[in-house]
Motif scaffolding. Structure first.
Motif, short mmCIF file in Angstrom:
data_model
loop_
_atom_site.label_atom_id
_atom_site.label_comp_id
_atom_site.label_asym_id
_atom_site.label_seq_id
_atom_site.Cartn_x
_atom_site.Cartn_y
_atom_site.Cartn_z
N VAL A 226 0.86 -1.18 0.00
CA VAL A 226 0.00 0.00 0.00
C VAL A 226 0.90 1.23 0.00
O VAL A 226 1.84 1.34 0.79
CB VAL A 226 -0.94 0.00 1.23
N THR A 227 0.61 2.19 -0.88
CA THR A 227 1.45 3.38 -1.02
C THR A 227 0.81 4.65 -0.50
O THR A 227 1.50 5.63 -0.22
CB THR A 227 1.83 3.59 -2.50
N ALA A 228 -0.52 4.67 -0.39
CA ALA A 228 -1.20 5.86 0.13
C ALA A 228 -2.59 5.47 0.59
O ALA A 228 -3.22 4.56 0.04
CB ALA A 228 -1.28 6.95 -0.93
N VAL A 229 -3.06 6.17 1.62
CA VAL A 229 -4.39 5.93 2.18
C VAL A 229 -5.15 7.26 2.20
O VAL A 229 -4.62 8.27 2.70
CB VAL A 229 -4.30 5.36 3.60
N THR A 230 -6.36 7.25 1.67
CA THR A 230 -7.19 8.46 1.62
C THR A 230 -8.56 8.15 2.17
O THR A 230 -9.20 7.18 1.75
CB THR A 230 -7.32 8.98 0.18
N ALA A 231 -9.02 8.97 3.10
CA ALA A 231 -10.36 8.79 3.68
C ALA A 231 -11.30 9.83 3.11
O ALA A 231 -10.96 11.01 2.98
CB ALA A 231 -10.30 8.91 5.20
N GLY A 232 -12.51 9.39 2.75
CA GLY A 232 -13.52 10.29 2.22
C GLY A 232 -14.89 9.91 2.73
O GLY A 232 -15.04 8.98 3.53
N ASP A 234 -17.20 8.41 1.21
CA ASP A 234 -17.63 7.09 0.74
C ASP A 234 -16.74 5.96 1.27
O ASP A 234 -16.89 4.81 0.85
CB ASP A 234 -17.65 7.05 -0.79
N GLY A 235 -15.82 6.26 2.18
CA GLY A 235 -14.97 5.22 2.74
C GLY A 235 -13.50 5.54 2.59
O GLY A 235 -13.09 6.70 2.57
N VAL A 236 -12.69 4.50 2.47
CA VAL A 236 -11.23 4.63 2.44
C VAL A 236 -10.69 4.00 1.16
O VAL A 236 -11.11 2.91 0.77
CB VAL A 236 -10.59 3.96 3.67
N ARG A 237 -9.76 4.71 0.51
CA ARG A 237 -9.09 4.19 -0.68
C ARG A 237 -7.64 3.91 -0.33
O ARG A 237 -6.95 4.77 0.25
CB ARG A 237 -9.16 5.18 -1.84
N LEU A 238 -7.16 2.73 -0.69
CA LEU A 238 -5.79 2.33 -0.42
C LEU A 238 -5.10 2.09 -1.76
O LEU A 238 -5.36 1.10 -2.45
CB LEU A 238 -5.74 1.07 0.45
N ALA A 239 -4.23 3.02 -2.14
CA ALA A 239 -3.53 2.93 -3.42
C ALA A 239 -2.42 1.90 -3.34
O ALA A 239 -1.77 1.74 -2.30
CB ALA A 239 -2.97 4.29 -3.80
N SER A 240 -2.20 1.19 -4.45
CA SER A 240 -1.18 0.14 -4.49
C SER A 240 -0.82 -0.17 -5.94
O SER A 240 -1.69 -0.11 -6.81
CB SER A 240 -1.70 -1.13 -3.82
N GLY A 243 -3.07 -2.65 -7.38
CA GLY A 243 -4.46 -2.28 -7.59
C GLY A 243 -5.05 -1.61 -6.37
O GLY A 243 -4.80 -2.03 -5.24
N THR A 244 -5.83 -0.57 -6.59
CA THR A 244 -6.45 0.16 -5.49
C THR A 244 -7.53 -0.68 -4.82
O THR A 244 -8.32 -1.36 -5.47
CB THR A 244 -7.07 1.47 -6.00
N VAL A 245 -7.55 -0.63 -3.50
CA VAL A 245 -8.56 -1.31 -2.70
C VAL A 245 -9.42 -0.26 -2.02
O VAL A 245 -8.89 0.72 -1.49
CB VAL A 245 -7.91 -2.23 -1.64
N THR A 246 -10.72 -0.42 -2.07
CA THR A 246 -11.62 0.47 -1.35
C THR A 246 -12.31 -0.32 -0.24
O THR A 246 -12.58 -1.52 -0.38
CB THR A 246 -12.68 1.08 -2.28
N ALA A 247 -12.60 0.36 0.85
CA ALA A 247 -13.26 -0.27 1.99
C ALA A 247 -14.00 0.81 2.77
O ALA A 247 -13.75 2.01 2.61
CB ALA A 247 -12.23 -0.96 2.89
N ARG A 248 -14.92 0.39 3.62
CA ARG A 248 -15.64 1.34 4.46
C ARG A 248 -14.75 1.89 5.57
O ARG A 248 -14.97 3.00 6.06
CB ARG A 248 -16.87 0.67 5.06
#
Length: 459
Positions: A226-232, A234-240, A243-248
């Motif tokens: 994982v290279t970056a984590v962003t909270a919004g 609609d949940g959390v995006r984990l860049a990689s 492939g990007t993973v999204t989660a609540r």
């Protein structure tokens, strides 16, 4: 493509896996993302040369000292087989006057000496009694009556042998801490909670036993950085790159400096604490031997503390084949040399050959003839070895502990500034409960609800 999980956990060390386990028990879908090729983090065990080679020196005090860890062990059934979590005989000794002095950290040591003079032993008893009465909480060190005093401040009023032969080597050897710089409150709370070294245990099948048992029950992706984590909203995006993973929600179960880099937009109280949490690097040399040997004086003992006035580069020598017979084949030996903070600073970035030459030459003094017995060498480096509790980190932790639950939470022994598996496991339960609070406050469109696990295992 698989559906987005309720929770993504970054890091498959014990903290991340324990948090994921608790969340899964509460009904969450969880995915664990680990950058390396195996689980365990700093609690990995190499299976090489017929040996179980622990990359660290984790040992387990009794359930009184490590309640969260023992609850998890029992919940997973890891203690269901006799001898699966055995006691370590002769867990700790101190090098003094040409040999190891056994029974350090045990009541028996107050009688036999354990390398301390009668007056020093009385002062040690006085120190331990004072710590036992201080009401220290290892999970909330910032509330300690010791305030921001350092480890050096803690022992200043006691006999010099207590300071130089026991407390300083303990802080440096097991935590990698500098007594002049590190806060006393977490160290003292851990010391008081851990109790006698006569009741320390280990895992028969390697220090990664707990991590492997947890991972077998979870969705874990290794080799996923994982290279970056962003909270919004609609949940959390984990860049990689994978492939990007999204989660609540997400749990960052990585060292504090790594979490700070991944989650650049963390709220101020979190960001301040993450930046205040420094780390002590660790360097360890594991030696596979053609026969069992040990430092003078502890033929059956495990760990020998080496005070700084005895050697500047070596801090601990562990006789791993004495930790449990299964660590090495019958007739062979396994021994490790842990560098001191000074030795680590000097050698952490040195080539393996130089690390081996320097530490092995130093270890010869404690284990004569050691070099001739060596068959294979393994060098273990941890740039983020153990969290170091500085007074600044203690001050920043109060606001961090009061923060409201959020879509991004944290797990790791740095959360309570307690460098051990108990710190990791207890932080995991806290992180999971905070995530559940967040998810309950923002229910999914599907109407799914989650609840904290309730059982006799509840921490």
């Amino acid at each position: 493509m698989s559906a987005a999980p309720d929770v993504a956990v970054v890091g498959a060390g014990v903290a991340g896996l324990a948090a994921a386990h608790r969340l899964a028990r509460a009904g969450c879908s969880v995915r664990v993302l680990e950058s390396s090729d195996a689980v365990g983090g700093r609690m990995r065990t190499l299976r090489a040369d017929g040996c179980l080679i622990d990359t660290g020196a984790e040992m387990l005090p009794s359930a009184r000292g490590y309640p969260a860890t023992w609850r998890l062990i029992r919940e997973l059934g890891l203690d269901g087989t006799w001898g699966a979590v055995p006691r370590v005989r002769g867990a700790l000794a101190i090098w003094h006057a040409g040999r190891s002095r056994p029974n350090a950290g045990r009541p028996l040591g107050l009688l036999t000496g354990a390398g301390l003079s009668p007056r020093a032993r009385m002062d040690l008893l006085r120190l331990l009694t004072a710590l036992g009465r201080a009401g220290l909480d290892p999970d909330r060190p910032e509330l300690s009556p010791l305030g921001t005093a350092t480890v050096a401040d803690l022992v200043r009023a006691y006999h010099p042998q207590v300071r130089d032969r026991l407390i300083r080597p303990l802080a440096a050897g097991f935590f990698g801490w500098d007594a002049e710089r590190s806060a006393a409150a977490p160290f003292a709370a851990h010391l008081a909670a851990s109790g006698s070294t006569g009741d320390w245990h280990t895992y028969r099948d390697g220090m990664d036993t707990l991590a492997r048992a947890l991972a077998d029950r979870l969705d874990v992706s290794t080799g996923h950085t994982v290279t970056a984590v962003t909270a919004g909203q609609d949940g959390v995006r984990l860049a990689s790159p994978q492939g990007t993973v999204t989660a609540r929600a997400a749990v960052l179960a990585v060292p504090a400096p790594v979490a700070a880099e991944l989650y650049a937009d963390a709220p101020p109280a979190e960001r301040d604490y993450l930046r205040a949490c420094g780390y002590a690097p660790m360097l360890r040399l594991s030696l596979v031997l053609d026969r069992p040997v040990a430092p003078r004086g502890v033929r059956r003992g495990f760990a020998t503390l080496v005070p700084a006035d005895e050697d500047a580069l070596v801090n601990v020598i562990t006789v791993d084949h004495n930790k449990h017979p299964g660590r090495a084949p019958v007739g062979r030996g396994l021994l490790s040399v842990v560098a001191s903070p000074r030795g680590t600073a000097e050698l952490l970035d040195a080539p393996d050959a130089r690390v081996v030459d320097r530490l092995l030459a130093r270890a010869e003094r404690f284990v004569p003839g050691l070099s001739a017995r060596v068959q294979t060498v393994h060098v273990h480096r941890f740039r983020y070895g153990l969290p170091e509790a500085t007074p600044r980190a203690l001050e920043a932790r109060a606001a961090f502990a009061r923060r409201p639950s959020a879509p991004v939470e944290y797990a790791g022994d740095w959360v309570a500034l307690r460098p051990c598996s108990e710190g990791a496991v207890s932080s995991a339960a806290l992180a999971a409960d905070r995530v559940l609070d967040h998810l309950s406050a923002a229910p999914a469109a599907s109407g799914r609800a989650f609840a904290r696990p309730t059982s006799s295992e509840e921490p």
